[in-house]
Design a protein around this motif. Structure first.
Motif, PDB file in Angstrom:
ATOM      1  N   GLY A  46       0.799  -1.204   0.000  1.00 38.53           N
ATOM      2  CA  GLY A  46       0.000   0.000   0.000  1.00 38.53           C
ATOM      3  C   GLY A  46       0.836   1.261   0.000  1.00 38.53           C
ATOM      4  O   GLY A  46       0.301   2.367  -0.030  1.00 38.53           O
ATOM      5  N   ASP A  47       2.172   1.114   0.047  1.00 38.52           N
ATOM      6  CA  ASP A  47       3.058   2.270   0.099  1.00 38.52           C
ATOM      7  C   ASP A  47       3.648   2.643  -1.252  1.00 38.52           C
ATOM      8  O   ASP A  47       4.519   3.504  -1.313  1.00 38.52           O
ATOM      9  CB  ASP A  47       4.230   1.985   1.048  1.00 38.52           C
ATOM     10  CG  ASP A  47       3.802   2.032   2.508  1.00 38.52           C
ATOM     11  OD1 ASP A  47       2.699   2.535   2.766  1.00 38.52           O
ATOM     12  OD2 ASP A  47       4.545   1.558   3.362  1.00 38.52           O
ATOM     13  N   MET A  48       3.229   2.016  -2.338  1.00 39.50           N
ATOM     14  CA  MET A  48       3.911   2.279  -3.598  1.00 39.50           C
ATOM     15  C   MET A  48       2.981   2.123  -4.792  1.00 39.50           C
ATOM     16  O   MET A  48       1.901   1.542  -4.703  1.00 39.50           O
ATOM     17  CB  MET A  48       5.110   1.339  -3.754  1.00 39.50           C
ATOM     18  CG  MET A  48       4.761  -0.134  -3.724  1.00 39.50           C
ATOM     19  SD  MET A  48       6.215  -1.227  -3.743  1.00 39.50           S
ATOM     20  CE  MET A  48       6.588  -1.268  -5.486  1.00 39.50           C
ATOM     21  N   CYS A  49       3.437   2.671  -5.905  1.00 40.84           N
ATOM     22  CA  CYS A  49       2.767   2.524  -7.187  1.00 40.84           C
ATOM     23  C   CYS A  49       3.730   1.872  -8.168  1.00 40.84           C
ATOM     24  O   CYS A  49       4.949   2.054  -8.069  1.00 40.84           O
ATOM     25  CB  CYS A  49       2.316   3.874  -7.733  1.00 40.84           C
ATOM     26  SG  CYS A  49       0.886   4.590  -6.868  1.00 40.84           S
ATOM     27  N   ASN A  50       3.198   1.108  -9.093  1.00 36.90           N
ATOM     28  CA  ASN A  50       3.999   0.461 -10.127  1.00 36.90           C
ATOM     29  C   ASN A  50       3.641   1.007 -11.497  1.00 36.90           C
ATOM     30  O   ASN A  50       2.562   1.575 -11.693  1.00 36.90           O
ATOM     31  CB  ASN A  50       3.778  -1.059 -10.107  1.00 36.90           C
ATOM     32  CG  ASN A  50       4.395  -1.718  -8.899  1.00 36.90           C
ATOM     33  OD1 ASN A  50       5.306  -1.171  -8.275  1.00 36.90           O
ATOM     34  ND2 ASN A  50       3.893  -2.888  -8.536  1.00 36.90           N
ATOM     35  N   THR A  51       4.525   0.790 -12.438  1.00 40.83           N
ATOM     36  CA  THR A  51       4.277   1.233 -13.809  1.00 40.83           C
ATOM     37  C   THR A  51       4.778   0.170 -14.775  1.00 40.83           C
ATOM     38  O   THR A  51       5.621  -0.659 -14.427  1.00 40.83           O
ATOM     39  CB  THR A  51       4.978   2.575 -14.092  1.00 40.83           C
ATOM     40  OG1 THR A  51       4.633   3.019 -15.419  1.00 40.83           O
ATOM     41  CG2 THR A  51       6.495   2.453 -14.010  1.00 40.83           C
ATOM     42  N   GLY A  52       4.259   0.196 -15.964  1.00 38.07           N
ATOM     43  CA  GLY A  52       4.676  -0.762 -16.983  1.00 38.07           C
ATOM     44  C   GLY A  52       3.726  -0.741 -18.164  1.00 38.07           C
ATOM     45  O   GLY A  52       2.746   0.017 -18.190  1.00 38.07           O
ATOM     46  N   SER A  53       4.029  -1.583 -19.147  1.00 41.68           N
ATOM     47  CA  SER A  53       3.224  -1.609 -20.366  1.00 41.68           C
ATOM     48  C   SER A  53       2.011  -2.518 -20.242  1.00 41.68           C
ATOM     49  O   SER A  53       1.092  -2.428 -21.055  1.00 41.68           O
ATOM     50  CB  SER A  53       4.086  -2.066 -21.551  1.00 41.68           C
ATOM     51  OG  SER A  53       4.602  -3.371 -21.330  1.00 41.68           O
ATOM     52  N   ARG A  54       1.997  -3.395 -19.238  1.00 43.82           N
ATOM     53  CA  ARG A  54       0.878  -4.329 -19.083  1.00 43.82           C
ATOM     54  C   ARG A  54       0.211  -4.140 -17.717  1.00 43.82           C
ATOM     55  O   ARG A  54       0.838  -4.367 -16.679  1.00 43.82           O
ATOM     56  CB  ARG A  54       1.356  -5.776 -19.248  1.00 43.82           C
ATOM     57  CG  ARG A  54       1.900  -6.061 -20.644  1.00 43.82           C
ATOM     58  CD  ARG A  54       2.285  -7.524 -20.805  1.00 43.82           C
ATOM     59  NE  ARG A  54       2.809  -7.771 -22.138  1.00 43.82           N
ATOM     60  CZ  ARG A  54       2.055  -8.046 -23.207  1.00 43.82           C
ATOM     61  NH1 ARG A  54       0.747  -8.110 -23.065  1.00 43.82           N
ATOM     62  NH2 ARG A  54       2.590  -8.247 -24.387  1.00 43.82           N
ATOM     63  N   VAL A  55      -1.035  -3.731 -17.759  1.00 44.02           N
ATOM     64  CA  VAL A  55      -1.790  -3.520 -16.521  1.00 44.02           C
ATOM     65  C   VAL A  55      -2.220  -4.888 -15.974  1.00 44.02           C
ATOM     66  O   VAL A  55      -2.798  -5.694 -16.697  1.00 44.02           O
ATOM     67  CB  VAL A  55      -3.031  -2.653 -16.789  1.00 44.02           C
ATOM     68  CG1 VAL A  55      -3.822  -2.440 -15.505  1.00 44.02           C
ATOM     69  CG2 VAL A  55      -2.614  -1.311 -17.392  1.00 44.02           C
ATOM     70  N   PRO A  56      -1.929  -5.187 -14.688  1.00 49.69           N
ATOM     71  CA  PRO A  56      -2.270  -6.504 -14.125  1.00 49.69           C
ATOM     72  C   PRO A  56      -3.772  -6.771 -14.130  1.00 49.69           C
ATOM     73  O   PRO A  56      -4.581  -5.841 -14.099  1.00 49.69           O
ATOM     74  CB  PRO A  56      -1.734  -6.412 -12.687  1.00 49.69           C
ATOM     75  CG  PRO A  56      -0.745  -5.300 -12.703  1.00 49.69           C
ATOM     76  CD  PRO A  56      -1.230  -4.325 -13.722  1.00 49.69           C
ATOM     77  N   ALA A  57      -4.131  -8.049 -14.179  1.00 48.24           N
ATOM     78  CA  ALA A  57      -5.536  -8.448 -14.110  1.00 48.24           C
ATOM     79  C   ALA A  57      -6.150  -7.960 -12.812  1.00 48.24           C
ATOM     80  O   ALA A  57      -5.539  -8.026 -11.752  1.00 48.24           O
ATOM     81  CB  ALA A  57      -5.655  -9.966 -14.212  1.00 48.24           C
TER      82      ALA A  57
END
Length: 296
Positions: free
Chosen positions: A88-99
């Motif tokens: 809950g302390d972070m955000c992620n980034t990338g080309s594929r959004v998780p299900a």
């Protein structure tokens, strides 16, 4: 002098036109419901299976508006950001959004402001946000701290035409199920869906002849379609099977309306339950239904 003055006017006009165009490109006031606004294209880009509606918002689960819009994005530059499933302390980034992730953001700052407004580490530098540290306090435990539970939803469809397209039918039901789960997620923010997979039902019926309507001379068929929904077991006291079955049943009119609207199978009926026998309630017959999804 005249030539220079003319050139200056042309350059000024071009700049004004460019500025006016940029000012006209504004993101929707409510954002892109299941997607992210692309300021260069001046449009919402949607998480599959959602597509833009007539207003450009990502709310229609048609799954026919192209592939992954962020396939070629650059992490840390123009890829979407989302609240991490591991902390809950972070955000992620990338080309594929998780299900199971339906809220994405243009920048880490916006994501952190929504997902972890009180975190002191969410905005730490790095292309993928901070790495989870078990020695630091976190709002939520890391991924894997919870077990997963598989809930197999069964859609028993009847009144299908003799020449039905089973591929289009299963695609339509899957898109509708994604929509139903996204709506449930709005009310149950702790629900984490980690995967949805079609599977063969026990005693599956695909195109079995059901009855011959002598008046209409129409041969009707049945079909059973099953999808296994994998959820994180975050609450040992929560009956996830009952939760998902109840939600799917309550949305049976949405399922019917989408099939009738998109595939023109007007006599279809449906009973929704779990493959374990928690089923039997549904809708059907000849009365058209109205759904929020189609009207969106």
């Amino acid at each position: 002098m005249t030539t220079m003055k003319t050139l200056f006017i042309l350059l000024l006009s071009t700049a004004l036109i460019s500025t006016t165009s940029a000012q006209q490109c504004e993101a929707p006031s409510s954002g892109c419901t299941y997607g992210m606004f692309n300021y260069e294209k001046c449009e919402c880009e949607c998480i599959k299976p959602f597509c833009p509606d007539s207003n450009g918002d990502c709310v229609v689960p048609l799954d026919n508006c192209g592939g992954n819009p962020w396939e070629d994005c650059t992490r840390g530059v123009n890829c979407p950001w989302w609240g991490s499933l591991s902390s809950g302390d972070m955000c992620n980034t990338g080309s594929r959004v998780p299900a199971g992730v339906w809220k994405i953001f243009n920048t880490r700052e916006i994501c952190c402001g929504v997902h972890a407004p009180f975190s002191s580490v969410c905005n730490d530098k790095g292309p993928n946000g901070p790495v989870f540290d078990p020695n630091k306090p976190s709002i939520t435990p890391p991924s894997g701290a919870f077990g997963t539970e598989d809930v197999t939803l069964k859609f028993d469809l009847n009144g299908l035409p003799n020449d039905m397209d089973i591929t289009k039918l299963t695609t339509n039901v899957l898109a509708t199920l994604n929509y139903i789960l996204a709506q449930l997620k709005e009310r149950e923010p702790d629900l984490q869906v980690t995967g949805i997979n079609e599977r063969a039902c026990r005693g599956r019926k695909l195109g079995q002849q059901r009855q011959l309507r002598m008046v209409e001379r129409e041969l009707l068929r049945d079909a059973s379609i099953c999808y296994t929904v994998e959820v994180e077991n975050r609450d040992s006291g929560q009956d996830y099977e009952a939760l998902l079955v109840t939600e799917a049943r309550a949305s049976s009119d949405v399922v019917l309306d989408e099939i009738r609207t998109k595939l023109n199978y007007m006599n279809v009926g449906v009973e929704i339950g779990s493959e374990n026998g928690n089923g039997g309630s549904g809708s059907g017959g000849s009365n058209p239904s109205t759904s929020t999804m189609s009207n969106a």
